[in-house]
Design a protein around this motif. Structure first.
Motif, mmCIF file in Angstrom:
data_model
loop_
_atom_site.group_PDB
_atom_site.id
_atom_site.type_symbol
_atom_site.label_atom_id
_atom_site.label_comp_id
_atom_site.label_asym_id
_atom_site.label_seq_id
_atom_site.Cartn_x
_atom_site.Cartn_y
_atom_site.Cartn_z
ATOM 1 N N GLY A 15 -14.222 26.937 13.985
ATOM 2 C CA GLY A 15 -13.972 27.785 15.143
ATOM 3 C C GLY A 15 -14.515 27.235 16.440
ATOM 4 N N GLY A 16 -15.319 26.187 16.351
ATOM 5 C CA GLY A 16 -15.919 25.591 17.534
ATOM 6 C C GLY A 16 -15.005 24.608 18.233
ATOM 7 N N SER A 17 -15.566 23.956 19.254
ATOM 8 C CA SER A 17 -14.789 23.026 20.081
ATOM 9 C C SER A 17 -15.540 21.719 20.279
ATOM 10 C CB SER A 17 -14.523 23.649 21.457
ATOM 11 O OG SER A 17 -13.767 24.831 21.363
ATOM 12 N N LEU A 18 -14.777 20.671 20.512
ATOM 13 C CA LEU A 18 -15.306 19.361 20.894
ATOM 14 C C LEU A 18 -14.333 18.732 21.863
ATOM 15 C CD1 LEU A 18 -16.543 17.713 17.549
ATOM 16 C CD2 LEU A 18 -17.981 18.382 19.479
ATOM 17 N N ARG A 19 -14.853 17.856 22.718
ATOM 18 C CA ARG A 19 -14.006 17.078 23.619
ATOM 19 C C ARG A 19 -14.282 15.606 23.379
ATOM 20 N NH1 ARG A 19 -14.356 16.042 30.075
ATOM 21 N NH2 ARG A 19 -12.133 16.019 30.577
ATOM 22 N N LEU A 20 -13.267 14.891 22.936
ATOM 23 C CA LEU A 20 -13.372 13.457 22.710
ATOM 24 C C LEU A 20 -12.912 12.702 23.953
ATOM 25 C CD1 LEU A 20 -11.891 13.170 19.107
ATOM 26 C CD2 LEU A 20 -14.219 13.746 19.808
ATOM 27 N N SER A 21 -13.520 11.537 24.167
ATOM 28 C CA SER A 21 -13.121 10.653 25.259
ATOM 29 C C SER A 21 -12.787 9.282 24.704
ATOM 30 C CB SER A 21 -14.246 10.520 26.282
ATOM 31 O OG SER A 21 -14.571 11.768 26.860
ATOM 32 N N CYS A 22 -11.875 8.611 25.375
ATOM 33 C CA CYS A 22 -11.523 7.240 25.035
ATOM 34 C C CYS A 22 -11.505 6.435 26.338
ATOM 35 C CB CYS A 22 -10.167 7.187 24.352
ATOM 36 S SG CYS A 22 -9.544 5.511 24.064
ATOM 37 N N ALA A 23 -12.504 5.599 26.512
ATOM 38 C CA ALA A 23 -12.614 4.765 27.716
ATOM 39 C C ALA A 23 -11.924 3.436 27.471
ATOM 40 C CB ALA A 23 -14.076 4.547 28.062
ATOM 41 N N ALA A 24 -11.036 3.064 28.384
ATOM 42 C CA ALA A 24 -10.213 1.872 28.214
ATOM 43 C C ALA A 24 -10.560 0.819 29.248
ATOM 44 C CB ALA A 24 -8.743 2.246 28.329
ATOM 45 N N SER A 25 -10.359 -0.446 28.867
ATOM 46 C CA SER A 25 -10.565 -1.552 29.802
ATOM 47 C C SER A 25 -9.726 -2.739 29.363
ATOM 48 C CB SER A 25 -12.049 -1.945 29.857
ATOM 49 O OG SER A 25 -12.507 -2.328 28.587
ATOM 50 N N GLY A 26 -9.454 -3.630 30.323
ATOM 51 C CA GLY A 26 -8.767 -4.865 30.000
ATOM 52 C C GLY A 26 -7.258 -4.820 30.084
ATOM 53 N N PHE A 27 -6.694 -3.697 30.518
ATOM 54 C CA PHE A 27 -5.248 -3.614 30.707
ATOM 55 C C PHE A 27 -4.958 -2.572 31.787
ATOM 56 C CE2 PHE A 27 -4.418 0.439 28.500
ATOM 57 C CZ PHE A 27 -5.569 0.567 27.730
ATOM 58 N N THR A 28 -3.697 -2.539 32.220
ATOM 59 C CA THR A 28 -3.303 -1.609 33.289
ATOM 60 C C THR A 28 -3.110 -0.232 32.679
ATOM 61 O OG1 THR A 28 -2.182 -3.446 34.385
ATOM 62 C CG2 THR A 28 -1.727 -1.227 35.205
ATOM 63 N N PHE A 29 -4.160 0.546 32.739
ATOM 64 C CA PHE A 29 -4.232 1.811 32.005
ATOM 65 C C PHE A 29 -3.070 2.737 32.355
ATOM 66 C CE2 PHE A 29 -6.543 4.958 29.636
ATOM 67 C CZ PHE A 29 -6.302 6.156 30.269
ATOM 68 N N ASN A 30 -2.764 2.886 33.639
ATOM 69 C CA ASN A 30 -1.788 3.906 34.027
ATOM 70 C C ASN A 30 -0.363 3.559 33.625
ATOM 71 O OD1 ASN A 30 -1.228 1.933 35.875
ATOM 72 N ND2 ASN A 30 -1.734 3.120 37.684
ATOM 73 N N ARG A 31 -0.126 2.381 33.101
ATOM 74 C CA ARG A 31 1.212 1.979 32.666
ATOM 75 C C ARG A 31 1.428 2.152 31.164
ATOM 76 N NH1 ARG A 31 2.212 -3.725 35.922
ATOM 77 N NH2 ARG A 31 1.988 -2.882 38.031
ATOM 78 N N ASN A 32 0.362 2.491 30.462
ATOM 79 C CA ASN A 32 0.431 2.531 28.999
ATOM 80 C C ASN A 32 0.468 3.936 28.427
ATOM 81 O OD1 ASN A 32 -0.086 -0.322 29.156
ATOM 82 N ND2 ASN A 32 -0.806 -0.161 27.040
ATOM 83 N N ALA A 33 1.315 4.134 27.414
ATOM 84 C CA ALA A 33 1.190 5.327 26.582
ATOM 85 C C ALA A 33 -0.051 5.166 25.703
ATOM 86 C CB ALA A 33 2.423 5.497 25.710
ATOM 87 N N LEU A 34 -0.640 6.295 25.345
ATOM 88 C CA LEU A 34 -1.874 6.301 24.554
ATOM 89 C C LEU A 34 -1.761 7.357 23.467
ATOM 90 C CD1 LEU A 34 -4.058 6.460 27.742
ATOM 91 C CD2 LEU A 34 -4.013 4.475 26.235
ATOM 92 N N GLY A 35 -2.542 7.192 22.427
ATOM 93 C CA GLY A 35 -2.504 8.178 21.360
ATOM 94 C C GLY A 35 -3.850 8.367 20.705
ATOM 95 N N TRP A 36 -4.002 9.530 20.090
ATOM 96 C CA TRP A 36 -5.143 9.821 19.213
ATOM 97 C C TRP A 36 -4.627 9.907 17.777
ATOM 98 C CZ3 TRP A 36 -10.142 9.698 20.405
ATOM 99 C CH2 TRP A 36 -10.540 9.887 21.728
ATOM 100 N N TYR A 37 -5.309 9.209 16.892
ATOM 101 C CA TYR A 37 -5.042 9.266 15.462
ATOM 102 C C TYR A 37 -6.304 9.759 14.767
ATOM 103 C CZ TYR A 37 -0.753 6.510 16.020
ATOM 104 O OH TYR A 37 0.503 6.080 16.372
ATOM 105 N N ARG A 38 -6.170 10.113 13.498
ATOM 106 C CA ARG A 38 -7.353 10.455 12.719
ATOM 107 C C ARG A 38 -7.176 9.975 11.282
ATOM 108 N NH1 ARG A 38 -7.018 17.106 12.343
ATOM 109 N NH2 ARG A 38 -5.512 17.229 10.623
ATOM 110 N N GLN A 39 -8.306 9.719 10.661
ATOM 111 C CA GLN A 39 -8.284 9.277 9.272
ATOM 112 C C GLN A 39 -9.434 9.937 8.533
ATOM 113 O OE1 GLN A 39 -8.105 5.019 8.668
ATOM 114 N NE2 GLN A 39 -7.271 5.311 6.610
#
Length: 115
Positions: A15-39
């Motif tokens: 029932g709780g909440s969390l906020r995940l972050s993904c910090a990117a570097s080394g490419f033109t971030f605003n031109r790329n699609a991004l995704g979250w996966y889980r395993q």
């Protein structure tokens, strides 16, 4: 060097909440699609949510209405707001993008939801 670094995982009660972050570097971030996966242990990696360069979003059915993916191009960071967490959401959460057709993965952040 292309790099994705996740943070924000942890232990939370159902029932709780969390906020995940993904910090990117080394490419033109605003031109790329991004995704979250889980395993989860013993299971295949699965797509959780995806966001395009134009902020179009897609979600897996099992998180619709509970999780929200977003991005801040000024900060080169993607987020996953997770609400109403369930024990079955327990997994390593990994961010992803593609560079020249090749998948790039972060190292992942552990999310554990207790019942």
């Amino acid at each position: 060097q292309v790099q994705l670094v996740e943070s924000g995982g942890g232990l939370v009660q159902a029932g709780g909440s969390l906020r995940l972050s993904c910090a990117a570097s080394g490419f033109t971030f605003n031109r790329n699609a991004l995704g979250w996966y889980r395993q989860a242990p013993g299971k295949q990696r699965e797509l959780v949510a995806r966001i395009s360069s134009g902020d179009n979003t897609n979600y897996a059915d099992f998180v619709k209405g509970r999780f929200t993916i977003s991005r801040d191009n000024a900060k080169n960071t993607m987020y996953l707001q997770m609400n109403s967490l369930k024990p079955e959401d327990t997994a390593v959460y990994i961010c992803n993008t593609y560079i020249a057709g090749m998948p790039i993965w972060g190292q992942g952040t552990q999310v554990t939801v207790s019942s």
